[in-house]
Design a protein around this motif. Structure first.
Motif, PDB file in Angstrom:
ATOM      1  N   UNK A  45       0.814  -1.213   0.000  1.00 29.63           N
ATOM      2  CA  UNK A  45       0.000   0.000   0.000  1.00 29.63           C
ATOM      3  C   UNK A  45       0.847   1.262   0.000  1.00 29.63           C
ATOM      4  N   UNK A  46       1.953   1.248   0.729  1.00 28.72           N
ATOM      5  CA  UNK A  46       2.860   2.403   0.751  1.00 28.72           C
ATOM      6  C   UNK A  46       3.466   2.657  -0.623  1.00 28.72           C
ATOM      7  N   UNK A  47       3.861   1.574  -1.294  1.00 21.76           N
ATOM      8  CA  UNK A  47       4.425   1.698  -2.643  1.00 21.76           C
ATOM      9  C   UNK A  47       3.396   2.299  -3.587  1.00 21.76           C
ATOM     10  N   UNK A  48       2.171   1.804  -3.525  1.00 21.90           N
ATOM     11  CA  UNK A  48       1.129   2.297  -4.426  1.00 21.90           C
ATOM     12  C   UNK A  48       0.790   3.759  -4.151  1.00 21.90           C
ATOM     13  N   UNK A  49       0.772   4.154  -2.877  1.00 18.93           N
ATOM     14  CA  UNK A  49       0.495   5.563  -2.569  1.00 18.93           C
ATOM     15  C   UNK A  49       1.541   6.473  -3.195  1.00 18.93           C
ATOM     16  N   UNK A  50       2.784   6.038  -3.168  1.00 15.00           N
ATOM     17  CA  UNK A  50       3.857   6.821  -3.770  1.00 15.00           C
ATOM     18  C   UNK A  50       3.668   6.926  -5.278  1.00 15.00           C
ATOM     19  N   UNK A  51       3.329   5.808  -5.915  1.00 20.45           N
ATOM     20  CA  UNK A  51       3.162   5.823  -7.371  1.00 20.45           C
ATOM     21  C   UNK A  51       1.956   6.659  -7.797  1.00 20.45           C
ATOM     22  N   UNK A  77     -10.144   7.226  -4.044  1.00 22.14           N
ATOM     23  CA  UNK A  77      -9.076   6.235  -3.984  1.00 22.14           C
ATOM     24  C   UNK A  77      -7.792   6.654  -4.678  1.00 22.14           C
ATOM     25  N   UNK A  78      -7.832   7.783  -5.385  1.00 22.65           N
ATOM     26  CA  UNK A  78      -6.640   8.268  -6.100  1.00 22.65           C
ATOM     27  C   UNK A  78      -6.663   9.791  -6.055  1.00 22.65           C
TER      28      UNK A  78
END
Length: 197
Positions: A45-51, A77-78
């Motif tokens: 989830x942390x990786x996706x938030x960064x991307x 969500x984005x």
């Protein structure tokens, strides 16, 4: 000049088709849609938030159709997905009800966009578009999420038409569920040699 960053979820064998859900893209009889679902954890989830930090987006038409159907209804969500400019390469579409959309029709349009002023441009999914960008040596960075599965068939990230290029590691993370998140930046031409010499 703006950087083009390709963000892709892929399997060990390079399949990138329909990671998000069973009905996302069933073309070619693809049966494994939603294959990323079992791999969610806090680190992932942390990786996706960064991307998913706000940045302009470049999409192929098929991926745009999926995004256009989903994200306007799920914008919570984005963060910023409705506000950023979404560029779409398409020979069949010219308009959309989704806000901040610009349609492009040729690779020359993408080159002009890349050479304009502004921030990074992120490409999500869009297998055919990514292969076109690679043919024209327009990818500055890759942010790959590599999942520990093999699907055997489906749309692939790379084909034999890519321009040869070297890349350098920027950062990497391995999540508890086994997803390898790795980022590479363009590093010039391919270097060759003989092992041990």
């Amino acid at each position: 000049m703006r950087k083009i960053i390709v963000i892709t979820m892929i399997t060990i064998d390079g399949v990138m088709q329909a990671p998000g859900g069973p009905e996302e893209d069933t073309s070619g009889g693809f049966e494994y849609g939603g294959w990323v679902a079992p791999f969610g954890d806090e680190e992932y989830g942390n990786v996706m938030q960064k991307q998913m930090k706000p940045a302009d987006i470049l999409l192929g038409r098929k991926t745009f159709d999926i995004f256009e159907d989903y994200w306007p209804k799920h914008a919570e969500g984005w963060q910023g997905i409705n506000d950023v400019t979404k560029y779409v390469l398409s020979s069949t579409r010219e308009n959309s009800d989704w806000e901040n959309i610009e349609f492009l029709s040729t690779i020359e349009d993408i080159k002009k966009l890349k050479n304009s002023d502004g921030g990074d441009i992120k490409v999500w999914g869009s297998a055919t578009l990514v292969q076109l960008l690679l043919q024209h040596d327009l990818v500055d960075e890759f942010a790959l999420l590599i999942y520990p599965i093999i699907l055997g068939k489906g749309k692939k990230l790379f084909d034999d038409s890519s321009t040869a290029a070297g890349f350098t590691l920027i950062e990497s993370t391995v999540t508890p569920s086994g997803v390898i998140a790795v980022s590479y930046k363009r590093a010039g031409d391919i270097k060759t040699g003989t092992i041990g010499e």
